[in-house]
Design an enzyme around this catalytic site. Structure first.
Site, PDB file in Angstrom:
ATOM      1  N   LYS A   1       4.773   2.298   0.841  1.00  0.00           N
ATOM      2  CA  LYS A   1       6.012   3.120   1.674  1.00  0.00           C
ATOM      3  C   LYS A   1       5.395   4.125   2.609  1.00  0.00           C
ATOM      4  O   LYS A   1       5.623   4.396   3.781  1.00  0.00           O
ATOM      5  CB  LYS A   1       7.131   3.619   0.728  1.00  0.00           C
ATOM      6  CG  LYS A   1       7.765   2.551   0.028  1.00  0.00           C
ATOM      7  CD  LYS A   1       8.956   2.820  -0.821  1.00  0.00           C
ATOM      8  CE  LYS A   1       8.586   3.825  -1.935  1.00  0.00           C
ATOM      9  NZ  LYS A   1       7.856   3.345  -2.975  1.00  0.00           N
ATOM     10  N   THR A   2       4.662   5.165   1.619  1.00  0.00           N
ATOM     11  CA  THR A   2       4.156   6.440   2.407  1.00  0.00           C
ATOM     12  C   THR A   2       3.254   5.886   3.240  1.00  0.00           C
ATOM     13  O   THR A   2       3.082   6.598   4.502  1.00  0.00           O
ATOM     14  CB  THR A   2       3.545   7.304   1.391  1.00  0.00           C
ATOM     15  OG1 THR A   2       4.588   7.612   0.365  1.00  0.00           O
ATOM     16  CG2 THR A   2       3.210   8.578   1.927  1.00  0.00           C
TER      17      THR A   2
ATOM     18  N   ASP B   1      10.504  10.266   3.733  1.00  0.00           N
ATOM     19  CA  ASP B   1       9.806   9.762   2.599  1.00  0.00           C
ATOM     20  C   ASP B   1      10.619  10.130   1.274  1.00  0.00           C
ATOM     21  O   ASP B   1      11.474  11.086   1.414  1.00  0.00           O
ATOM     22  CB  ASP B   1       8.435  10.204   2.412  1.00  0.00           C
ATOM     23  CG  ASP B   1       7.606   9.161   1.671  1.00  0.00           C
ATOM     24  OD1 ASP B   1       8.120   8.287   1.109  1.00  0.00           O
ATOM     25  OD2 ASP B   1       6.290   9.606   1.511  1.00  0.00           O
ATOM     26  N   GLU B   2      10.725   9.462   0.521  1.00  0.00           N
ATOM     27  CA  GLU B   2      11.179   9.495  -0.908  1.00  0.00           C
ATOM     28  C   GLU B   2      12.756   9.824  -0.665  1.00  0.00           C
ATOM     29  O   GLU B   2      13.197  10.667  -1.196  1.00  0.00           O
ATOM     30  CB  GLU B   2      10.582  10.903  -1.741  1.00  0.00           C
ATOM     31  CG  GLU B   2       9.322  10.971  -2.017  1.00  0.00           C
ATOM     32  CD  GLU B   2       8.825  10.071  -3.073  1.00  0.00           C
ATOM     33  OE1 GLU B   2       9.832   9.411  -3.822  1.00  0.00           O
ATOM     34  OE2 GLU B   2       7.508   9.827  -3.303  1.00  0.00           O
TER      35      GLU B   2
ATOM     36  N   GLN C   1      12.957   5.290  -8.484  1.00  0.00           N
ATOM     37  CA  GLN C   1      12.458   6.510  -8.791  1.00  0.00           C
ATOM     38  C   GLN C   1      13.108   7.731  -8.356  1.00  0.00           C
ATOM     39  O   GLN C   1      12.688   9.068  -8.338  1.00  0.00           O
ATOM     40  CB  GLN C   1      11.141   6.596  -7.785  1.00  0.00           C
ATOM     41  CG  GLN C   1       9.923   5.469  -8.142  1.00  0.00           C
ATOM     42  CD  GLN C   1       8.835   5.815  -7.395  1.00  0.00           C
ATOM     43  OE1 GLN C   1       7.921   6.681  -7.458  1.00  0.00           O
ATOM     44  NE2 GLN C   1       8.477   4.886  -6.413  1.00  0.00           N
TER      45      GLN C   1
ATOM     46  N   ARG D   1       2.118   6.113 -11.592  1.00  0.00           N
ATOM     47  CA  ARG D   1       1.013   6.884 -11.054  1.00  0.00           C
ATOM     48  C   ARG D   1      -0.120   6.173 -11.385  1.00  0.00           C
ATOM     49  O   ARG D   1      -1.261   6.733 -10.676  1.00  0.00           O
ATOM     50  CB  ARG D   1       1.234   8.379 -11.418  1.00  0.00           C
ATOM     51  CG  ARG D   1       2.353   9.159 -11.402  1.00  0.00           C
ATOM     52  CD  ARG D   1       2.919   9.134  -9.876  1.00  0.00           C
ATOM     53  NE  ARG D   1       3.786   7.986  -9.862  1.00  0.00           N
ATOM     54  CZ  ARG D   1       4.273   7.372  -8.563  1.00  0.00           C
ATOM     55  NH1 ARG D   1       3.688   7.860  -7.569  1.00  0.00           N
ATOM     56  NH2 ARG D   1       5.165   6.417  -8.504  1.00  0.00           N
TER      57      ARG D   1
END
Ligand code: ATP
Ligand code: MG
Length: 669
Positions: free
Chosen positions: A31-32, A215-216, A246, A600
């Site tokens: 996504k990023t 983002d996020e 998340q 992560r």
């Protein structure tokens, strides 16, 4: 990087430039990467000027990382505004706050300062206890994040405690305004209020902005969502990316439902899902998928990758917290020795900042370089806060929180009686402490001596304040510190000389930092201070100095990042899930936090837990985290299981100072 390095769904997300777009996908699915590539695409292929693009992300660290990624793609520095929501708000306010009848040299107060203000608001002589203060502060923040004004809050409340909170909210907000000061929530709230009240200002920003990326997105709160909507305008040329699994900031007002809300507010919304994970081995993804399946879902997604199965996840049970830390160090050193990896390939992640300490000490002892993100940042050290308060006062003499902090640091014999009278007088006159101290009316209420001492202090402040507008910030700071005799004061008040010297060293670092910002970015003191309030200086220094250490951070801070090898420590009930997260909604959030931690890791993941842990000098018996039971048991490997009290042979061998020293010697060869 070319577009063809992305998969077809990612490419579609980059190419989609007309109308709103939501990319909804699991961890590590790129996504990023869509956002960074899209910024490049917009500039290169769509001819949009870099300064017409705004990209928003969640933490300072993530913003820096994104900047670095975009710069690498573009092969040069560029003018895209990549920032956190708070920085974006600050940028807007620096330009336009006047429209809201604030002055441009506003101060930003951190949560601690805000608590002091709230304390001041209590009835005269009445002491508000810490729990109540926290409640008020939380409640006020909640209202602000939901765009609820003090008046509206007053109408909504239905119990006495909340009514009190609403009453405090009202007075707190007027006090902030009279000090020309903002709290962190105001950095988002005020731009929204500004845009709603002044369409012409909004129009100017909308015209400047051609593309917005977030983002996020799952962690935006209502107020941030409003800001996005306002900025994006009717054209709605924006891309937001997120993962509802998340969402870990509900306690700060984040709403995962914002993802669904988007579809309602923008019927023309295009949704693209990404499924392939490019980060982790399948052993890691399987654990993540199993765990998160225990949460109810609005959108189902299952992560997979073509990276093969990878190493089995290990869960290591140790005797106590000391053994846990030793075990992490020994596993780390051993692995590093065998594979010749670099320290920065490893991360130690934990639920709460206080868990870091034991790892920090051990890392130092064994000379393992590390970077600590968050935690007791440089910025919250007492000496830094003292000097920063002085500097804040120079920029904005009406900053009462700063005034009160340093009035007697070092001692000026301004007794609490004098300060109380001053505060009272200032409140009556709706003036700041600084302003009030010059008024003749005050002289009648103080003894001649006290009045003179106060005058001497505030005149001195005024003198430095005037100079600070023109002169070099670092030089002013240095002169001020010498003038107040701060070093001597440290020597008198610290427990020993070494502590005083260390504190003075921190002050030196602060001055260096001022110097650097001034030289490199031409910032004046006021810019620097506002910048400072928002960024964690320690993080910044680490980033500039080295990237060679093991990363240590909370799960919250780790969002969006990735590391080849991850230790997830303290996997126990009451730590993760956190002890005050027992209801269903909080448990789900804790589970998402564990999910963030697991995802992560790229190559392997080791989770550790202790059988007992010291709490207030007593040992308490710990229970394994329920999340460990929710992993696919036939795919994970438990070590040192069983809660026997004797230390097992393998554990004894694999930890202990002698063993670690041996390892270190091997490594040094
Ligand atoms: P998170 O949800 O944790 O924020 P994310 O969805 O933002 O994750 P990224 O950080 O963008 O994921 O990507 C994860 C990793 O996969 C990065 O190292 C990224 O460079 C890599 N990656 C992303 N897309 C591709 C691709 N199409 N091909 C190869 N690698 C990719
Ligand atoms: Mg990301």
């Amino acid at each position: 990087m070319q577009l063809n390095e992305l998969n077809p769904q990612q490419q579609a997300a980059v190419r989609h430039t007309q109308g709103p777009l939501l990319v909804l996908a699991g961890a590590g699915s790129g996504k990023t990467r869509v956002i960074t590539t899209k910024i490049m695409w917009l500039i290169r292929q769509q001819g949009i000027a870099p300064e017409q693009i705004i990209a928003v992300t969640f933490t300072n660290k993530a913003a820096r990382e994104m900047k670095a990624r975009v710069n690498a793609l573009m092969q040069k520095q560029n003018e895209v505004l990549i920032s956190t929501f708070h920085h974006l708000g600050l940028t807007i306010l620096q330009r336009d706050i006047k429209a809201l009848a604030y002055k441009n040299n506003f101060s930003i107060l951190d949560p601690q300062d805000c608590q002091s203000l709230l304390k001041e608001l209590g009835q005269k002589g009445e002491k508000i206890n810490a729990d109540l203060l926290n409640f008020y502060q939380g409640q006020i923040s909640f209202w602000k994040n939901n765009l609820i004004t003090p008046d509206q809050a007053m109408q909504q409340v239905d119990d006495e405690k909340s009514e009190e909170a609403a009453y405090f909210y009202d007075r707190y907000q007027s006090l902030l305004k009279s000090y020309n000061a903002l709290d962190f929530d105001d950095l988002i709230l005020l731009p929204v209020q500004l845009f709603k009240a002044h369409p012409e200002v909004l129009m100017r920003w909308q015209n400047k902005l051609r593309y917005l990326l977030v983002d996020e997105y799952q962690d935006t709160n209502y107020c941030q969502y409003e800001l996005v909507k306002l900025l994006a305008g009717k054209q709605a040329t924006f891309t937001v990316v997120g993962d509802d699994d998340q969402s870990i900031y509900a306690w700060r007002g984040a709403r995962p439902e914002n993802l669904a809300q988007l579809a309602q507010d923008y019927p023309q919304l295009t949704v693209i899902k990404l499924e392939q994970n490019y980060r982790s081995s399948n052993a890691i993804l399987s654990a993540a998928n199993h765990l998160i399946a225990h949460n109810p879902h609005v959108f189902n997604k299952k992560l997979w990758s073509d990276k093969g199965r990878g190493q089995t996840l290990r869960i290591i049970v140790t005797q106590d917290e000391q053994k846990e830390a030793e075990r992490v160090v020994s596993e780390l050193l051993k692995h590093q020795f065998q594979h010749r990896t670099a320290y920065q390939d490893y991360a130690v992640l934990y639920r709460s900042n206080h868990q870091a300490k034991i790892f920090e000490t051990l890392f130092r002892q064994h000379q393992i370089p590390y970077q600590l993100s968050g935690g007791t940042s440089f910025f919250s050290r007492a000496e830094i806060k003292d000097i920063m308060s002085y500097l804040r006062l120079l920029v904005n003499p009406r900053d009462d929180a700063a005034f009160l902090r340093i009035a007697n640091v070092p001692r000026r014999e301004l007794g609490s009686n004098t300060l109380q009278k001053l505060s009272h007088y200032a409140q009556q006159r709706h003036a700041s402490l600084f302003q009030a101290s010059f008024e003749v009316g005050l002289a009648q209420q103080l003894t001649e001596n006290s009045y003179q001492r106060l005058q001497k202090f505030t005149r001195w402040l005024g003198y430095f304040s005037e100079r600070s507008q023109k002169e070099n910030p670092a030089l002013i700071a240095r002169e001020l510190i010498a003038d107040i005799g701060y070093e001597q004061w440290l020597l008198e008040t610290c427990s020993d000389k070494r502590t005083a010297a260390r504190r003075m060293q921190n002050i030196e670092e602060l001055i260096d930092w001022l110097q650097r910002l001034q030289q490199e970015q031409g910032k004046n003191l006021s810019d620097i201070l506002n910048h400072f309030m928002l960024s964690d200086i320690l993080e910044k220094q680490n980033e500039e100095k080295t990237q060679l250490g093991v990363s240590m951070m909370t799960l919250h801070a780790a969002k969006g990042l990735e590391f080849p090898y991850v230790f997830l420590v303290g996997m126990e009930e009451n730590i993760l899930p956190h002890y005050n997260s027992q209801d269903n909604a909080s448990l789900e959030e804790e589970r998402r936090l564990a999910y963030v931690g697991i995802t992560r890791a790229q190559k392997w993941l080791i989770m550790t837990l202790a059988k007992r842990r010291k709490r207030h000098s007593e040992f308490v018996i710990c229970e394994p985290s329920r999340f460990l039971q929710e992993l696919p048991q036939n795919e994970v490997q438990w070590e040192g299981h069983g809660f026997e009290t004797k230390i097992s042979e393998s554990e004894r061998k694999a930890t202990g100072t002698a063993y670690l020293n041996q390892l270190r010697q091997l490594l040094a060869k």
